[in-house]
Design a protein around this motif. Structure first.
Motif, PDB file in Angstrom:
ATOM      1  N   UNK A 220       0.822  -1.205   0.000  1.00 44.38           N
ATOM      2  CA  UNK A 220       0.000   0.000   0.000  1.00 44.38           C
ATOM      3  C   UNK A 220       0.864   1.265   0.000  1.00 44.38           C
ATOM      4  N   UNK A 221       1.930   1.236   0.799  1.00 44.61           N
ATOM      5  CA  UNK A 221       2.839   2.394   0.822  1.00 44.61           C
ATOM      6  C   UNK A 221       3.429   2.599  -0.572  1.00 44.61           C
ATOM      7  N   UNK A 222       3.842   1.503  -1.211  1.00 43.39           N
ATOM      8  CA  UNK A 222       4.394   1.596  -2.567  1.00 43.39           C
ATOM      9  C   UNK A 222       3.362   2.179  -3.528  1.00 43.39           C
ATOM     10  N   UNK A 223       2.102   1.795  -3.364  1.00 43.85           N
ATOM     11  CA  UNK A 223       1.025   2.345  -4.197  1.00 43.85           C
ATOM     12  C   UNK A 223       0.933   3.864  -4.027  1.00 43.85           C
ATOM     13  N   UNK A 224       0.979   4.295  -2.778  1.00 38.63           N
ATOM     14  CA  UNK A 224       0.912   5.734  -2.500  1.00 38.63           C
ATOM     15  C   UNK A 224       2.103   6.464  -3.127  1.00 38.63           C
ATOM     16  N   UNK A 225       3.291   5.852  -3.039  1.00 36.85           N
ATOM     17  CA  UNK A 225       4.501   6.475  -3.600  1.00 36.85           C
ATOM     18  C   UNK A 225       4.368   6.569  -5.123  1.00 36.85           C
ATOM     19  N   UNK A 226       3.883   5.494  -5.750  1.00 35.90           N
ATOM     20  CA  UNK A 226       3.715   5.495  -7.210  1.00 35.90           C
ATOM     21  C   UNK A 226       2.718   6.564  -7.646  1.00 35.90           C
ATOM     22  N   UNK A 227       1.752   6.869  -6.804  1.00 35.12           N
ATOM     23  CA  UNK A 227       0.784   7.910  -7.158  1.00 35.12           C
ATOM     24  C   UNK A 227       1.451   9.294  -7.196  1.00 35.12           C
ATOM     25  N   UNK A 228       2.619   9.402  -6.552  1.00 35.90           N
ATOM     26  CA  UNK A 228       3.367  10.672  -6.565  1.00 35.90           C
ATOM     27  C   UNK A 228       4.419  10.669  -7.667  1.00 35.90           C
ATOM     28  N   UNK A 246      -6.869  15.579  -2.111  1.00 36.33           N
ATOM     29  CA  UNK A 246      -6.537  15.924  -0.728  1.00 36.33           C
ATOM     30  C   UNK A 246      -6.620  14.687   0.170  1.00 36.33           C
ATOM     31  N   UNK A 247      -6.091  13.587  -0.344  1.00 33.63           N
ATOM     32  CA  UNK A 247      -6.219  12.303   0.318  1.00 33.63           C
ATOM     33  C   UNK A 247      -5.015  12.034   1.210  1.00 33.63           C
ATOM     34  N   UNK A 248      -5.258  11.502   2.391  1.00 33.30           N
ATOM     35  CA  UNK A 248      -4.157  11.125   3.279  1.00 33.30           C
ATOM     36  C   UNK A 248      -3.397   9.949   2.666  1.00 33.30           C
ATOM     37  N   UNK A 249      -2.070  10.079   2.591  1.00 30.02           N
ATOM     38  CA  UNK A 249      -1.233   8.993   2.067  1.00 30.02           C
ATOM     39  C   UNK A 249       0.045   8.945   2.896  1.00 30.02           C
ATOM     40  N   UNK A 250       0.801   7.868   2.724  1.00 28.37           N
ATOM     41  CA  UNK A 250       2.074   7.757   3.447  1.00 28.37           C
ATOM     42  C   UNK A 250       3.053   8.857   3.051  1.00 28.37           C
ATOM     43  N   UNK A 251       3.239   9.154   1.760  1.00 23.57           N
ATOM     44  CA  UNK A 251       4.165  10.252   1.421  1.00 23.57           C
ATOM     45  C   UNK A 251       3.751  11.590   2.037  1.00 23.57           C
ATOM     46  N   UNK A 252       2.466  11.839   2.128  1.00 23.08           N
ATOM     47  CA  UNK A 252       2.033  13.111   2.720  1.00 23.08           C
ATOM     48  C   UNK A 252       2.289  13.132   4.221  1.00 23.08           C
ATOM     49  N   UNK A 253       2.117  12.000   4.869  1.00 23.11           N
ATOM     50  CA  UNK A 253       2.271  11.970   6.329  1.00 23.11           C
ATOM     51  C   UNK A 253       3.733  11.795   6.745  1.00 23.11           C
ATOM     52  N   UNK A 254       4.515  11.077   5.935  1.00 26.03           N
ATOM     53  CA  UNK A 254       5.896  10.756   6.326  1.00 26.03           C
ATOM     54  C   UNK A 254       6.930  11.402   5.422  1.00 26.03           C
ATOM     55  N   UNK A 255       6.503  12.076   4.352  1.00 30.68           N
ATOM     56  CA  UNK A 255       7.444  12.540   3.333  1.00 30.68           C
ATOM     57  C   UNK A 255       7.820  11.372   2.433  1.00 30.68           C
ATOM     58  N   UNK A 256       8.327  11.694   1.233  1.00 29.01           N
ATOM     59  CA  UNK A 256       8.618  10.633   0.264  1.00 29.01           C
ATOM     60  C   UNK A 256       9.695   9.691   0.793  1.00 29.01           C
ATOM     61  N   UNK A 258      10.601   9.258   3.967  1.00 27.63           N
ATOM     62  CA  UNK A 258      10.079   8.554   5.142  1.00 27.63           C
ATOM     63  C   UNK A 258       9.189   7.386   4.733  1.00 27.63           C
ATOM     64  N   UNK A 259       8.390   7.609   3.707  1.00 26.26           N
ATOM     65  CA  UNK A 259       7.496   6.544   3.230  1.00 26.26           C
ATOM     66  C   UNK A 259       8.316   5.391   2.668  1.00 26.26           C
ATOM     67  N   UNK A 260       9.362   5.733   1.895  1.00 24.82           N
ATOM     68  CA  UNK A 260      10.222   4.678   1.323  1.00 24.82           C
ATOM     69  C   UNK A 260      10.881   3.865   2.421  1.00 24.82           C
ATOM     70  N   UNK A 261      11.370   4.557   3.451  1.00 18.95           N
ATOM     71  CA  UNK A 261      12.012   3.833   4.571  1.00 18.95           C
ATOM     72  C   UNK A 261      11.012   2.920   5.261  1.00 18.95           C
ATOM     73  N   UNK A 262       9.806   3.436   5.453  1.00 23.79           N
ATOM     74  CA  UNK A 262       8.769   2.643   6.119  1.00 23.79           C
ATOM     75  C   UNK A 262       8.435   1.389   5.310  1.00 23.79           C
ATOM     76  N   UNK A 263       8.345   1.541   3.992  1.00 18.10           N
ATOM     77  CA  UNK A 263       8.063   0.386   3.132  1.00 18.10           C
ATOM     78  C   UNK A 263       9.191  -0.642   3.252  1.00 18.10           C
ATOM     79  N   UNK A 264      10.445  -0.167   3.252  1.00 18.25           N
ATOM     80  CA  UNK A 264      11.588  -1.086   3.385  1.00 18.25           C
ATOM     81  C   UNK A 264      11.541  -1.811   4.733  1.00 18.25           C
ATOM     82  N   UNK A 265      11.173  -1.073   5.770  1.00 19.50           N
ATOM     83  CA  UNK A 265      11.060  -1.698   7.101  1.00 19.50           C
ATOM     84  C   UNK A 265      10.014  -2.819   7.085  1.00 19.50           C
TER      85      UNK A 265
END
Lengths: 295, 295
Positions: A220-228, A246-256, A258-265
């Motif tokens: 899901x995080x990867x999906x959000x990143x691909x949308x950016x 104006x949808x909440x996504x991981x990149x918006x909440x964690x930065x691009x 931060x989202x990538x790191x979270x997905x790797x984790x």
């Protein structure tokens, strides 16, 4: 993991196999009906087949004969496809394009799209019940219960309802995870667990449950990143739509980053869930592929 | 049939029981979710509960303990209610009223109505899978297969698709029966058969299959007749709509008297299907009640 194990080849072969199974299942269960064409159109739109691949990766670790996992593989893709058809409807996300093609209701009209989704959802359980030719009936009944829970009022449907309710609201990380755990996570986790349930392997079931939850979130995080940052041509749909809505996504909440790191984790946690088990090459490959992808 | 057997009392008590089961099932499977209220609203709209009553009538003939038939009774009413919610949608029949109340999408909006239907359809299989606490797993898996077939692409969904396609077309008696055998007949037949499948009673299964097909047709003919001569207040919806929509119905094809005779013939055939079996009072009463009704 063996050094020469070729995940791309494994995946390619399994996608062909799954596509053949899906064709056969539609013909067997809906051939000659008025709804067959809309079901077929939505099913054969060229999806990634992540959920059936998870079934096969988990299943083949326990029994390498792919055919043994045919029914759960088809059932989860039927459910996934139904959910996309209904999600795309004008009353829901109102999407005109999916995988670069007009959505089901754009081609067949809303009534047919609603019915095609209903048929796929219903037939998923019919297909899964067919697994009683291969597996003990008690395990099949458990599998039906698991799939109903993942797809039902506390799973997929609740995720979609929460997602719709969250539009235009302030959504924090905890809310976002609550949505995705249900909307995408529940079915992905069920896909990983179904083979263990059918085979009656409790240790595998626990490991695959944890694995599925991490892979679902990573996906899901990867999906959000691909949308950016994704390529609309590769994705078959426009990008930037989450921001536009104006949808909440991981990149918006964690930065691009931060989202990538979270997905790797999450991928690392998925791998860790499988420690001590054998034959997990495909599962590990899929966890990575869920994040390292262009579509 | 015993002379003092009181069908109205039997039915009244069973409807109360079914209503309690439905309340409990929604709470257990959807409590605390965003979709619970719309599911509950549609389920508890005060339907006749024909399908769960058929489950109980057939089941109690084999085992008088009503509780034994709880799961199939709830499952068929979940499926029936989902089909009404989706049928009423603007893209389908576009109905504003059902049982004298605004339809689900009128109260909760289209998105919630689609999702509530999806949830009820999915949870029907979850509920039926719960029957493995009472019945052999092999019988439960067979019951899941039967329900999926009745509700799926060759059953209920195909019936609805054919019905929509028939609008404004010249429809003969054979086409009309092909529609109704799927749209209403398949689930009614499944309701009558499910107890025999769970109890592993092949002779009952064959008899109840024939019984269900005749009752299903009788019920549909009675519905068509009520649309002509019924009281809108009793029905909770307007009458004359079939004629207004130029819809093929039994009264239009056979005349009002011809349709009545045909319904009586079907009731007689339903009764005849049960010959030689014991404990069929409730089944016989229900076959008659399916036709002799004001709503």
């Amino acid at each position: 993991m063996t050094a020469d194990w070729d995940g791309a080849a494994w995946s390619r072969e399994r996608v062909s196999l799954v596509n053949r199974w899906l064709e056969e299942a539609v013909e067997r269960r809906a051939g000659g009906t008025r709804i067959r064409e809309a079901m077929h159109y939505a099913l054969m739109a060229g999806g990634k087949r992540l959920r059936p691949l998870l079934v096969l990766a988990a299943g083949e670790a326990m029994d390498p004969r792919s055919e043994r996992w045919r029914e759960p593989a088809v059932a989860v893709e039927f459910i996934h496809t139904y959910s996309l058809i209904h999600d795309d409807l004008p009353a829901m996300d109102d999407d005109d394009l999916r995988r670069g093609r007009p959505t089901c209701h754009k081609v067949f009209g809303e009534a047919q799209a609603i019915l095609a989704g209903d048929a796929l959802l219903t037939e998923a359980f019919g297909v899964l019940a067919e697994a009683r030719a291969q597996w003990p009936a008690a395990a099949v009944a458990d599998a039906v219960a698991l799939l109903a829970e993942a797809a039902g009022a506390r799973g997929l449907v609740d995720g979609q309802a929460r997602d719709l309710a969250a539009e235009g609201q302030a959504v924090g990380l905890a809310d976002l995870e609550a949505i995705h755990r249900r909307k995408t996570g529940a079915l992905i986790t069920a896909a990983a667990r179904l083979p263990a349930v059918l085979a009656g392997q409790a240790a595998w079931d626990a490991a695959l449950g944890a694995y599925g939850r991490h892979v679902g979130l990573a996906f899901q995080i990867a999906d959000d990143i691909l949308n950016v940052v994704g390529d609309p041509k590769m994705l078959g749909k426009p990008t930037g739509t989450d921001d536009a809505h104006d949808k909440a996504t991981y990149p918006r909440l964690l930065g691009l980053e931060g989202a990538r790191r979270r997905a790797e984790d999450e991928v690392a946690a998925a791998r860790a869930s499988l420690e001590g088990l054998r034959g997990t090459e495909a599962l590990i490959w899929l966890a990575t592929a869920a994040v390292d992808r262009e579509r």
